[in-house]
Design a protein around this motif. Structure first.
Motif, PDB file in Angstrom:
ATOM      1  N   TYR A   1      13.827 -38.405 -31.924  1.00  0.00           N
ATOM      2  CA  TYR A   1      12.942 -37.321 -32.364  1.00  0.00           C
ATOM      3  C   TYR A   1      12.919 -37.238 -33.885  1.00  0.00           C
ATOM      4  O   TYR A   1      11.846 -37.132 -34.494  1.00  0.00           O
ATOM      5  CB  TYR A   1      13.430 -36.009 -31.743  1.00  0.00           C
ATOM      6  N   ARG A   2      14.072 -37.314 -34.524  1.00  0.00           N
ATOM      7  CA  ARG A   2      14.119 -37.269 -35.991  1.00  0.00           C
ATOM      8  C   ARG A   2      13.452 -38.500 -36.586  1.00  0.00           C
ATOM      9  O   ARG A   2      12.778 -38.407 -37.615  1.00  0.00           O
ATOM     10  CB  ARG A   2      15.573 -37.172 -36.467  1.00  0.00           C
ATOM     11  N   TRP A   3      13.632 -39.645 -35.948  1.00  0.00           N
ATOM     12  CA  TRP A   3      12.979 -40.867 -36.431  1.00  0.00           C
ATOM     13  C   TRP A   3      11.461 -40.710 -36.400  1.00  0.00           C
ATOM     14  O   TRP A   3      10.764 -41.128 -37.331  1.00  0.00           O
ATOM     15  CB  TRP A   3      13.419 -42.062 -35.579  1.00  0.00           C
ATOM     16  N   LEU A   4      10.939 -40.102 -35.339  1.00  0.00           N
ATOM     17  CA  LEU A   4       9.496 -39.852 -35.253  1.00  0.00           C
ATOM     18  C   LEU A   4       9.033 -38.948 -36.386  1.00  0.00           C
ATOM     19  O   LEU A   4       7.955 -39.158 -36.966  1.00  0.00           O
ATOM     20  CB  LEU A   4       9.156 -39.202 -33.905  1.00  0.00           C
ATOM     21  N   GLN A   5       9.820 -37.945 -36.709  1.00  0.00           N
ATOM     22  CA  GLN A   5       9.476 -37.066 -37.825  1.00  0.00           C
ATOM     23  C   GLN A   5       9.420 -37.832 -39.138  1.00  0.00           C
ATOM     24  O   GLN A   5       8.479 -37.699 -39.925  1.00  0.00           O
ATOM     25  CB  GLN A   5      10.498 -35.933 -37.946  1.00  0.00           C
ATOM     26  N   ASN A   6      10.423 -38.659 -39.358  1.00  0.00           N
ATOM     27  CA  ASN A   6      10.554 -39.347 -40.635  1.00  0.00           C
ATOM     28  C   ASN A   6       9.565 -40.493 -40.810  1.00  0.00           C
ATOM     29  O   ASN A   6       9.333 -40.934 -41.945  1.00  0.00           O
ATOM     30  CB  ASN A   6      11.984 -39.874 -40.805  1.00  0.00           C
ATOM     31  N   ASN A   7       8.994 -40.978 -39.708  1.00  0.00           N
ATOM     32  CA  ASN A   7       8.101 -42.132 -39.777  1.00  0.00           C
ATOM     33  C   ASN A   7       6.671 -41.805 -39.372  1.00  0.00           C
ATOM     34  O   ASN A   7       5.886 -42.711 -39.074  1.00  0.00           O
ATOM     35  CB  ASN A   7       8.650 -43.264 -38.899  1.00  0.00           C
ATOM     36  N   ALA A   8       6.322 -40.524 -39.381  1.00  0.00           N
ATOM     37  CA  ALA A   8       4.983 -40.114 -38.941  1.00  0.00           C
ATOM     38  C   ALA A   8       3.879 -40.808 -39.737  1.00  0.00           C
ATOM     39  O   ALA A   8       2.864 -41.233 -39.165  1.00  0.00           O
ATOM     40  CB  ALA A   8       4.842 -38.603 -39.035  1.00  0.00           C
ATOM     41  N   ALA A   9       4.037 -40.927 -41.045  1.00  0.00           N
ATOM     42  CA  ALA A   9       2.990 -41.525 -41.872  1.00  0.00           C
ATOM     43  C   ALA A   9       2.767 -42.994 -41.501  1.00  0.00           C
ATOM     44  O   ALA A   9       1.619 -43.450 -41.357  1.00  0.00           O
ATOM     45  CB  ALA A   9       3.344 -41.394 -43.352  1.00  0.00           C
ATOM     46  N   LYS A  10       3.848 -43.759 -41.341  1.00  0.00           N
ATOM     47  CA  LYS A  10       3.723 -45.165 -40.957  1.00  0.00           C
ATOM     48  C   LYS A  10       3.076 -45.309 -39.583  1.00  0.00           C
ATOM     49  O   LYS A  10       2.232 -46.181 -39.353  1.00  0.00           O
ATOM     50  CB  LYS A  10       5.111 -45.829 -40.927  1.00  0.00           C
ATOM     51  N   ILE A  11       3.485 -44.454 -38.668  1.00  0.00           N
ATOM     52  CA  ILE A  11       2.959 -44.538 -37.304  1.00  0.00           C
ATOM     53  C   ILE A  11       1.483 -44.198 -37.278  1.00  0.00           C
ATOM     54  O   ILE A  11       0.674 -44.890 -36.637  1.00  0.00           O
ATOM     55  CB  ILE A  11       3.772 -43.617 -36.367  1.00  0.00           C
ATOM     56  N   GLN A  12       1.087 -43.153 -37.991  1.00  0.00           N
ATOM     57  CA  GLN A  12      -0.325 -42.772 -38.042  1.00  0.00           C
ATOM     58  C   GLN A  12      -1.167 -43.865 -38.696  1.00  0.00           C
ATOM     59  O   GLN A  12      -2.346 -44.035 -38.370  1.00  0.00           O
ATOM     60  CB  GLN A  12      -0.490 -41.451 -38.803  1.00  0.00           C
ATOM     61  N   ALA A  13      -0.570 -44.614 -39.610  1.00  0.00           N
ATOM     62  CA  ALA A  13      -1.274 -45.720 -40.264  1.00  0.00           C
ATOM     63  C   ALA A  13      -1.290 -46.979 -39.393  1.00  0.00           C
ATOM     64  O   ALA A  13      -1.822 -48.018 -39.803  1.00  0.00           O
ATOM     65  CB  ALA A  13      -0.627 -46.024 -41.608  1.00  0.00           C
ATOM     66  N   LYS A  14      -0.694 -46.914 -38.195  1.00  0.00           N
ATOM     67  CA  LYS A  14      -0.632 -48.013 -37.240  1.00  0.00           C
ATOM     68  C   LYS A  14       0.105 -49.223 -37.812  1.00  0.00           C
ATOM     69  O   LYS A  14      -0.283 -50.371 -37.586  1.00  0.00           O
ATOM     70  CB  LYS A  14      -2.027 -48.395 -36.737  1.00  0.00           C
ATOM     71  N   ASP A  15       1.158 -48.950 -38.567  1.00  0.00           N
ATOM     72  CA  ASP A  15       2.037 -50.017 -39.029  1.00  0.00           C
ATOM     73  C   ASP A  15       2.657 -50.705 -37.816  1.00  0.00           C
ATOM     74  O   ASP A  15       3.265 -50.054 -36.960  1.00  0.00           O
ATOM     75  CB  ASP A  15       3.136 -49.424 -39.915  1.00  0.00           C
ATOM     76  N   TYR A  16       2.508 -52.036 -37.738  1.00  0.00           N
ATOM     77  CA  TYR A  16       2.879 -52.751 -36.514  1.00  0.00           C
ATOM     78  C   TYR A  16       4.351 -52.564 -36.175  1.00  0.00           C
ATOM     79  O   TYR A  16       4.708 -52.256 -35.027  1.00  0.00           O
ATOM     80  CB  TYR A  16       2.559 -54.240 -36.638  1.00  0.00           C
ATOM     81  N   ASP A  17       5.230 -52.770 -37.155  1.00  0.00           N
ATOM     82  CA  ASP A  17       6.669 -52.680 -36.876  1.00  0.00           C
ATOM     83  C   ASP A  17       7.063 -51.281 -36.418  1.00  0.00           C
ATOM     84  O   ASP A  17       7.888 -51.118 -35.510  1.00  0.00           O
ATOM     85  CB  ASP A  17       7.470 -53.080 -38.114  1.00  0.00           C
ATOM     86  N   ALA A  18       6.471 -50.268 -37.069  1.00  0.00           N
ATOM     87  CA  ALA A  18       6.787 -48.885 -36.684  1.00  0.00           C
ATOM     88  C   ALA A  18       6.283 -48.592 -35.277  1.00  0.00           C
ATOM     89  O   ALA A  18       6.982 -47.958 -34.470  1.00  0.00           O
ATOM     90  CB  ALA A  18       6.177 -47.905 -37.682  1.00  0.00           C
ATOM     91  N   LEU A  19       5.070 -49.046 -34.954  1.00  0.00           N
ATOM     92  CA  LEU A  19       4.525 -48.827 -33.609  1.00  0.00           C
ATOM     93  C   LEU A  19       5.382 -49.511 -32.551  1.00  0.00           C
ATOM     94  O   LEU A  19       5.672 -48.936 -31.503  1.00  0.00           O
ATOM     95  CB  LEU A  19       3.091 -49.354 -33.518  1.00  0.00           C
ATOM     96  N   GLU A  20       5.775 -50.748 -32.833  1.00  0.00           N
ATOM     97  CA  GLU A  20       6.589 -51.482 -31.866  1.00  0.00           C
ATOM     98  C   GLU A  20       7.918 -50.777 -31.623  1.00  0.00           C
ATOM     99  O   GLU A  20       8.361 -50.626 -30.473  1.00  0.00           O
ATOM    100  CB  GLU A  20       6.828 -52.903 -32.367  1.00  0.00           C
ATOM    101  N   GLN A  21       8.562 -50.324 -32.701  1.00  0.00           N
ATOM    102  CA  GLN A  21       9.840 -49.618 -32.558  1.00  0.00           C
ATOM    103  C   GLN A  21       9.652 -48.311 -31.802  1.00  0.00           C
ATOM    104  O   GLN A  21      10.473 -47.943 -30.949  1.00  0.00           O
ATOM    105  CB  GLN A  21      10.438 -49.362 -33.942  1.00  0.00           C
TER     106      GLN A  21
END
Length: 362
Positions: free
Chosen positions: A200-220
């Protein structure tokens, strides 16, 4: 390199979840499972089929010389027994036997309907989940829950029927519009809230990367979410106990979804239901107001609406009581003891629900 998770039952592997970035290796999975030479029916909908049907057919041409397709009009309104009956007839006319295979190519509606058809055609044939939405990839494709809506009742007719394989091509996420992509985060955030505070904390900290559809972040993110669901469904494959924790936010969320006539996406409604459940968890002294506010901010970071208009609180409570999650005339409500630790509660009152919905239903 594919990420691969394996679902077990009684310590025996029953199927894999494969996370890739193309459909190229799907044929290799058929060979690994010794599924060559069978008839294949790819079930899809009118939105997904034009995008991916031909690619999937071509990728499987080496393992089957009989690949057909059944395409129905997209939308929750078509997840019903009439479409199932039509698919039965298609399979009968094309002489599908028990050894043959269905492939669910699409989102949750396609996966649920195809799985239910597979569970009941000839008393059960094999099927493969190929989820193309974020929501389906992290939630509905995993765990073997299949079903269709019956009249006004969501997922009221169904069966537990495990797939032979879940094959995710992450590149399909690039074709989703922003709102449909975002709706998948409802179940993802839910997994962290109920089972894994660190995730849950990881999702908070990586919201910007995930919203930008960064491949590594999405895969993780997808692998992490799938792993949480894997752990839950392995312990309780037919929802006799803790698997019900996955319904966090669903009791009231399903009611809102139905009353809004499915104008909101499932993930959006789950978030509204989670807000209510978090509110009750605060009132009962389990989580702090700061943790509640933190969660609300996270929902906003992932572009979720946090309130809705046009329906009444009384109707939401009334409809929630017709949900299949009722047990002995009591609502099984999922609340949090703390972030990452959910529990089943059967004592939530109408007054508590009303108060929790005050800021959501306007």
């Amino acid at each position: 390199m594919a990420k691969r998770l394996t679902i077990h039952r009684d310590n025996n592997p029953i199927y894999d979840i494969v996370i890739k970035n193309s459909f190229e290796d799907m044929k290799d999975e058929f060979v690994r499972l010794n599924l060559q030479g069978r008839k294949i029916c790819i079930v899809s909908d009118s939105v997904v089929a034009p995008l991916y049907l031909d690619t999937v057919k071509n990728s499987l041409a080496e393992v089957s010389d009989c690949i057909t397709e059944y395409v129905f009009e997209a939308g929750e309104k078509n997840k019903n027994l009439n479409i199932v009956k039509s698919l039965y007839e298609f399979l009968i006319l094309n002489k599908f036997e028990r050894r043959d295979i269905l492939i669910a190519l699409g989102g949750g509606v396609v996966g649920d309907l195809t799985g239910f058809t597979a569970a009941t055609y000839l008393r059960g044939i094999d099927f493969i989940q190929v989820p193309t939405t974020l929501l389906a990839q992290v939630d509905s494709s995993i765990g073997g829950k299949t079903g269709v809506d019956f009249r006004a009742y969501k997922n009221m007719v169904g069966a537990f029927h495990q797939p032979k394989l879940v094959y995710m091509n992450m590149s399909t996420l690039l074709s989703l519009d922003t709102r449909l992509f975002n709706s998948g985060f409802g179940e993802i955030i839910k997994h962290g809230l109920i089972k894994d505070a660190a995730y849950y904390r990881w999702l908070q900290n990586n919201a910007a990367k995930i919203q930008a559809k960064d491949y590594d972040a999405l895969e993780q993110m997808i692998a992490g979410s799938c792993n949480i669901k894997r752990e839950v469904v392995e312990l309780d494959p037919t929802e006799q106990g803790d698997r019900a924790l996955l319904n966090f936010g669903h009791t009231l969320g399903h009611a809102i979804e139905k009353l809004m006539n499915f104008q909101l996406y499932h993930g959006e409604c789950v978030v509204l239901g989670m807000i209510a459940a978090l509110n009750i968890s605060v009132t009962r002294g389990h989580i702090t107001q700061a943790e509640y506010d933190d969660a609300i901010q996270m929902f906003k970071d992932y572009a979720f609406p946090t309130n809705v208009t046009g329906i009444s609180i009384d109707d939401v409570i009334r409809v929630s009581k017709s949900d299949k999650k009722m047990e002995a005339n009591q609502i099984k409500f999922i609340l949090l003891k703390q972030i990452g630790n959910a529990y089943i509660d059967r004592t939530v009152t109408d007054d508590e629900m009303k108060r929790s919905l005050t800021d959501i239903i306007r």
